[in-house]
Scaffold this active site. Structure first.
Site, mmCIF file in Angstrom:
data_model
loop_
_atom_site.group_PDB
_atom_site.id
_atom_site.type_symbol
_atom_site.label_atom_id
_atom_site.label_comp_id
_atom_site.label_asym_id
_atom_site.label_seq_id
_atom_site.Cartn_x
_atom_site.Cartn_y
_atom_site.Cartn_z
ATOM 1 N N LYS A 2 -14.931 -19.307 -10.857
ATOM 2 C CA LYS A 2 -13.427 -19.411 -10.427
ATOM 3 C C LYS A 2 -12.540 -19.410 -11.485
ATOM 4 O O LYS A 2 -13.072 -19.914 -12.825
ATOM 5 C CB LYS A 2 -13.326 -20.301 -9.422
ATOM 6 C CG LYS A 2 -13.381 -21.707 -10.012
ATOM 7 C CD LYS A 2 -13.461 -22.805 -8.957
ATOM 8 C CE LYS A 2 -13.857 -24.280 -9.606
ATOM 9 N NZ LYS A 2 -13.844 -25.324 -8.509
ATOM 10 N N TYR B 124 10.302 -31.063 -32.467
ATOM 11 C CA TYR B 124 11.403 -31.646 -31.514
ATOM 12 C C TYR B 124 11.296 -33.030 -31.123
ATOM 13 O O TYR B 124 10.412 -33.642 -31.062
ATOM 14 C CB TYR B 124 11.126 -30.833 -30.132
ATOM 15 C CG TYR B 124 11.542 -29.310 -30.135
ATOM 16 C CD1 TYR B 124 12.594 -28.738 -30.608
ATOM 17 C CD2 TYR B 124 10.349 -28.619 -29.537
ATOM 18 C CE1 TYR B 124 12.683 -27.528 -30.735
ATOM 19 C CE2 TYR B 124 10.693 -27.191 -29.382
ATOM 20 C CZ TYR B 124 11.786 -26.589 -30.121
ATOM 21 O OH TYR B 124 11.882 -25.370 -30.076
HETATM 22 C C1 LIG Z 1 -14.997 -25.824 -8.578
HETATM 23 C C2 LIG Z 1 -16.220 -26.076 -7.604
HETATM 24 C C3 LIG Z 1 -17.474 -26.274 -7.886
HETATM 25 C C4 LIG Z 1 -17.998 -26.127 -9.463
HETATM 26 O O1 LIG Z 1 -17.738 -27.689 -9.975
HETATM 27 P P1 LIG Z 1 -17.947 -28.194 -11.387
HETATM 28 O O2 LIG Z 1 -17.672 -29.672 -11.302
HETATM 29 O O3 LIG Z 1 -17.241 -27.370 -12.330
HETATM 30 O O4 LIG Z 1 -19.529 -28.060 -11.447
HETATM 31 C C5 LIG Z 1 -18.425 -26.360 -7.072
HETATM 32 N N1 LIG Z 1 -18.061 -26.114 -5.617
HETATM 33 C C6 LIG Z 1 -16.752 -26.187 -5.336
HETATM 34 C C7 LIG Z 1 -16.460 -25.874 -3.880
HETATM 35 C C8 LIG Z 1 -15.782 -25.918 -6.256
HETATM 36 O O5 LIG Z 1 -14.395 -25.886 -5.882
#
Ligand SMILES: *Cc1c(COP(=O)(O)O)cnc(C)c1O
Length: 386
Positions: free
Chosen positions: A43, A275
């Site tokens: 993702k 800044y």
């Molecule tokens: C993002 C996510 C993962 C992976 O999590 P990590 O901590 O990056 O391993 C697994 N399951 C779900 C539902 C997630 O949203």
């Protein structure tokens, strides 16, 4: 990592080591107990590393499943030619259920509205939808509450019997797996086992039960079930300092973020920098300008504290991080415009890591890599020929 002679003059780039990603997938697969398969979570553009190249590399290393949050991400995998199992879990009413079903994407359902939408879409498409039912075992985010679970599984079983769906998965997500020993971990596992038992009594027999994110994959074998679901660990980062370092688990960071100095100049003592003048040179010194800013994902919260390797030493962001650039004070050292500045990488050339930036900015390594901006080219190493 290959040396890419600059084909153009680089400002800033992210080198992505796909061999490291493959090795991480293999290391995590070896850790999965009882023959559990691996879902590579890609993702958010592969946590900033690039959706399609990372998905391909993960498949090459044996990932049986890919996981995405949004349907668009899952559909993008199909558009890129991926034909394996893909689950996507973050749905909103009116989402592209039918396109997902037609693209053979497994979808997550956690509420009756979603079950109704996916059932209607399956009927319209004339094919069964593959559905993973998600239980809220204590995270309090997405997922079906225990009080609503018996109704959801009964309705899912009815839709299955009617031929509209097939319940292929049953799953949940941890709240505190990155804090080994946290009391919620055992409570969530017990709640998940109860949810599975309720579903079995309702006549459901899913292909895969899955619960383990990266920290649970690394530290909780009892939560591996049929499939582990790591994200951040694929990219070689540790989920938290409490979990351990990447090296403790044989993981190697995949991304190196580098810039090339845009300016190096002598300035007198007492000179304000960036800044707000939150940094003032303590004496005559040399300032170097790193052409990377918050538009590129350098956290503004790292103003005055972010680390960067320039001219052989760690330097600290002097004053504020701006949209496109920040300054470091080289003190008595010298450098030239065009010299390399390494913001983070695996750490073996003496550079900081994403975890070092996370500590400086009061965040987590996940956010450091995921927020690297669209303006930063990703340069892939170890891409397969196909
Ligand atoms: C993002 C996510 C993962 C992976 O999590 P990590 O901590 O990056 O391993 C697994 N399951 C779900 C539902 C997630 O949203």
């Amino acid at each position: 990592m290959n040396d890419h002679p600059p084909a153009e003059s680089w400002r800033l780039r992210a080198d992505i080591d796909l061999d490291a990603l493959r090795a991480n997938v293999r290391a995590l697969t070896e850790r999965a107990t009882g023959g559990a398969a691996l879902m590579a979570v890609v993702k958010a553009d592969g946590y900033g590393h690039g959706l399609v190249p990372c998905a391909r590399a993960a498949r090459e290393a044996g990932a049986a499943w890919l996981g995405t949050a949004t349907p668009d991400e899952a559909l993008a995998l199909r558009a890129a030619g991926d034909t394996g199992r893909v689950l996507c879990w973050l749905w909103t009413p009116g989402g592209p259920w039918r396109r997902a079903i037609e693209a053979d994407i497994d979808v997550s359902v956690a509420a009756s509205w979603a079950l109704a939408e996916v059932t209607a879409a399956a009927r319209a498409a004339g094919r069964r939808a593959r559905v993973h039912l998600k239980a809220d075992t204590g995270l309090g985010r997405n997922g079906c509450q225990p009080a609503d679970w018996p109704d959801l599984v009964a309705a899912a079983r009815a839709a299955e019997a009617a031929g509209a769906i097939r319940v292929t998965g049953m799953w949940s997500h941890f709240a505190c797996a990155d804090e080994p020993g946290h009391p919620s971990i055992a409570l969530q596992q017990r709640a998940f086992d109860e949810a599975l038992a309720t579903a079995a009594r309702a006549g459901l027999d899913p292909e895969v039960r899955h619960f383990a994110n990266s920290p649970a994959t690394l530290t909780l074998p009892a939560a591996h079930y049929d499939l582990v679901r790591p994200g951040v660990a694929l990219y070689g980062l540790s989920p938290s300092p409490e979990t351990g370092t990447p090296a403790d688990f044989g993981l190697r960071p995949v991304m190196t973020l580098r810039a090339w100095l845009a300016s190096v100049k002598r300035v007198p003592g007492g000179h304000g920098v960036s800044y707000g003048h939150h940094y003032v040179t303590p004496g005559e010194t040399t300032l170097a300008l790193v052409p990377a800013g918050y538009a590129d994902g350098v956290p503004r919260h790292a103003s005055g504290c972010g680390p960067v390797l320039v001219a052989g030493k760690w330097r600290t962001v002097a004053g504020r991080v701006a949209m496109d650039q920040f300054v470091v004070d080289l003190g008595g050292d010298s450098a030239a415009a065009g010299d390399e500045a390494v913001l983070f990488g695996p750490g073996d050339r003496g550079e900081p890591t994403a975890e070092d930036w996370a500590r400086a900015a009061g965040t987590i390594g996940y956010e450091i890599v995921t927020r690297v901006g669209h303006r930063v080219p990703r340069i892939y190493h170890g891409e397969s020929a196909s």
